[in-house]
Design an enzyme around this catalytic site. Structure first.
Site, short mmCIF file in Angstrom:
data_model
loop_
_atom_site.label_atom_id
_atom_site.label_comp_id
_atom_site.label_asym_id
_atom_site.label_seq_id
_atom_site.Cartn_x
_atom_site.Cartn_y
_atom_site.Cartn_z
N TYR A 1 0.84 -1.19 0.00
CA TYR A 1 0.00 0.00 0.00
C TYR A 1 0.88 1.25 0.00
CZ TYR A 1 -3.93 -3.09 0.96
OH TYR A 1 -4.88 -4.07 0.87
N ASN B 1 -12.84 0.36 -4.94
CA ASN B 1 -12.69 0.02 -6.35
C ASN B 1 -13.89 -0.82 -6.80
OD1 ASN B 1 -11.94 -1.01 -8.84
ND2 ASN B 1 -10.17 -2.13 -8.07
N CYS C 1 -6.75 -4.28 -7.66
CA CYS C 1 -6.42 -3.95 -6.27
C CYS C 1 -5.99 -5.20 -5.48
CB CYS C 1 -7.58 -3.25 -5.59
SG CYS C 1 -9.12 -4.17 -5.67
N HIS C 2 -6.26 -6.39 -6.00
CA HIS C 2 -5.83 -7.61 -5.31
C HIS C 2 -4.31 -7.75 -5.31
CE1 HIS C 2 -6.25 -8.70 -9.56
NE2 HIS C 2 -5.29 -9.59 -9.34
N GLU D 1 -2.53 -15.54 -10.86
CA GLU D 1 -1.42 -14.79 -11.46
C GLU D 1 -0.05 -15.39 -11.12
OE1 GLU D 1 -1.65 -10.58 -10.98
OE2 GLU D 1 -3.79 -10.53 -11.42
#
Length: 142
Positions: A74, A97, A105-106, A132
């Protein structure tokens, strides 16, 4: 890169229908989502008209620069958005979001190595990170 139009609506009426139509190819969108869910990097380049404060939109824009398969803290997110020292506010913007896969945002975690939060729940954050290629372990992210 996502475009955030300032005042134009992305919806329009078609000449032969009274219903509202989507401004982009929904079949392509479905293919892109399915491709992403299979673990392939997809560039979601759809124009979005998302309501948010200027700060939130700035953070959301910075989120789109996090590479597929990578994470930022962050703190790094706030710095990359030009808002050094506002990591908590950056986290709050992530929580607002409205399109978490399109604006990823993950991919943001806490500086102590913990996952942090996610609007859809931590289970989904772990799933998206795993898609991912990121196996989450409680370690500090570089």
């Amino acid at each position: 890169r996502l475009v955030f139009p300032a005042s134009q609506s992305n919806s329009r009426k078609t000449p032969h229908h009274s219903r509202w139509s989507c401004p982009f190819d929904t079949k392509r969108f479905a293919r892109d989502i399915n491709t992403y869910l299979r673990g392939t990097d997809v560039s979601f380049s759809y124009p979005l008209d998302i309501a948010g404060t200027p700060y939130q939109r700035n953070i959301w824009s910075a989120l789109t620069r996090i590479p597929h398969g990578d994470t930022w803290t962050y703190q790094k997110l706030a710095e990359q958005a030009g808002c050094k020292g506002s990591s908590r506010a950056a986290g709050n913007a992530c929580g607002k979001n409205p399109v978490p896969i399109l604006i990823p945002c993950h991919r943001v975690v806490r500086s102590d190595g913990a996952l942090g939060g996610f609007s859809a729940g931590l289970r989904w954050k772990k799933i998206l990170l795993r898609i991912e290629g990121i196996t989450f372990s409680r370690r500090r992210t570089p």
